[in-house]
Design an enzyme around this catalytic site. Sequence first.
Site, PDB file in Angstrom:
ATOM      1  CD1 TRP A 170     -18.700  -8.702  -8.064  1.00 56.56           C
ATOM      2  CD2 TRP A 170     -20.764  -9.368  -8.459  1.00 56.56           C
ATOM      3  NE1 TRP A 170     -19.426  -8.504  -6.788  1.00 56.56           N
ATOM      4  CE2 TRP A 170     -20.660  -8.957  -7.054  1.00 56.56           C
ATOM      5  CE3 TRP A 170     -22.054  -9.899  -8.696  1.00 56.56           C
ATOM      6  CZ2 TRP A 170     -21.958  -8.773  -6.217  1.00 56.56           C
ATOM      7  CZ3 TRP A 170     -23.163  -9.909  -8.154  1.00 56.56           C
ATOM      8  CH2 TRP A 170     -23.027  -9.334  -6.594  1.00 56.56           C
ATOM      9  CG  LEU A 271     -29.222   1.053  -3.334  1.00 55.46           C
ATOM     10  CD1 LEU A 271     -28.819   1.450  -1.832  1.00 55.46           C
ATOM     11  CD2 LEU A 271     -30.209   2.301  -3.915  1.00 55.46           C
ATOM     12  CG  HIS A 272     -27.613  -5.132  -3.423  1.00 56.29           C
ATOM     13  ND1 HIS A 272     -26.425  -4.437  -2.973  1.00 56.29           N
ATOM     14  CD2 HIS A 272     -27.838  -5.869  -2.440  1.00 56.29           C
ATOM     15  CE1 HIS A 272     -25.682  -4.978  -2.019  1.00 56.29           C
ATOM     16  NE2 HIS A 272     -26.778  -5.857  -1.544  1.00 56.29           N
ATOM     17  CB  VAL A 273     -33.784  -3.626  -2.974  1.00 54.44           C
ATOM     18  CG1 VAL A 273     -34.952  -3.833  -2.153  1.00 54.44           C
ATOM     19  CG2 VAL A 273     -33.364  -2.036  -3.061  1.00 54.44           C
TER      20      VAL A 273
END
Length: 332
Positions: A170, A271-273
Site C-alpha cells: 500500500w 521509513l516515514h516521518v
Amino acid sequence: MKMADTGKREVCEDADETCKPTAAKLPKCGADNQPDCDGGGECANVLSGFEVKSVLRDSARDKTIFIHGTVEDQEAVVILEKTPMRQDDLAEIFQECRLKLQMKNDIYSTYQLQPPAHLNEIKTTVICPATQKHVKKYLSQEMFLVEETGEDYLSTTLPYIESQSFSVQWVYNILEKKAEADRIVFEDPDPDTGFVLLPDFKWDQKQLYDLYLIAIVHRRNIKSLRDLTSDHLPLLRNISKKGKESIQKQYGMPACKLRVYLHYQPSYYHLHVHFTSLNYDAPGCGVERAHLLTDVIMNLEADPQYYQNRTITYTLRADDNLLLRFREAGRC
C-alpha cells in the site's frame, strides 16, 4: 412544559422533555442512490450488513471504539471516532440543536445537546477483509517495556521482522501514484532524498488543531530508525526543511508549532516521518515510542552509527510475537 422564547433556539425547563428548535433543518437522505463517493459525496451503506462479533477496544478519552465483525462473511474491523468540533460550526450548532435538560442547580445547567445531523459526524474506518493481525492490533492488551540493545536488534528483532509477512504494498501504491495520488500535498521526486507528504487518515482536514501528515521516503531500503546512519542525513534534513515549508505554505502552520518525529517500533517497516500539531496529543507521540527528527539528526551528526549501537526503549503488547522472542532470549 414551559418554553422560554429565544428566537431560533428554545430552552426547556423540564428535565424529561426534549427541546426542538423552531426552524430545524432536517438532513437529506438518499445515500443508497450514490454508490460512488470518490469525490466526497455520500456512499452506499457498506456497513448495513455488518455483524458485530466483539468490541476490541473502547476509549472514552479519545472517543473511539474498535469493533470486530463480519461483512458478507468476510472478517472486518470497523473503527468509529467522533470528529472534533469546529469553531466555524458553533453558530449553526447553537441555533439548530435539540436540547434535553439533565440537571439545573442555581446558575449551573447540564444538557444533552443533539446537533444537526450533518454536524454530528462519526469518522469511520473499515478494514475488510481483516486478518488476525488486524484484530490483534486493535485489541486492548497489557503492555510491557522492552530495552532493545544494538545486539538485540541484530539477534532478535531483525530476524523477527524478516520472518514476518509485513506487506508495505500500500505504501508502494502511494509512491507510484496507484492510490491516494489526489491526497499528496507535496512531493520531492529525488530517488535518494525525496519523499511524498500527505495527510494521515487520523486527520479529517477540517481544522488545524489535530493536523497530522506523514512523509514517506522514496527509498525502499530503509525499514526504520535502526537503519539510519550519517549517510542518510541529507534525506532527513530534506524531509525536515521541505516538509515544514510545505505545511507552512499549505496550512499556514509555522515550524515552531509542529511536532516532527519517527516511531520506533514503527507500525510499518518503510521509513516515514510524522508531522503533527503541538496542540494534538497524537497516538504514539509519547517518550516510549516517538523520536524527534531534530534529535535524530543531531545524534547522527555526533555519531554516524548512533542507532546501530544505542539501546532503544519501547513498549510491546502482551500478544506481540516480538515480545515472545525477547522472552525466549531471556531479555524480558
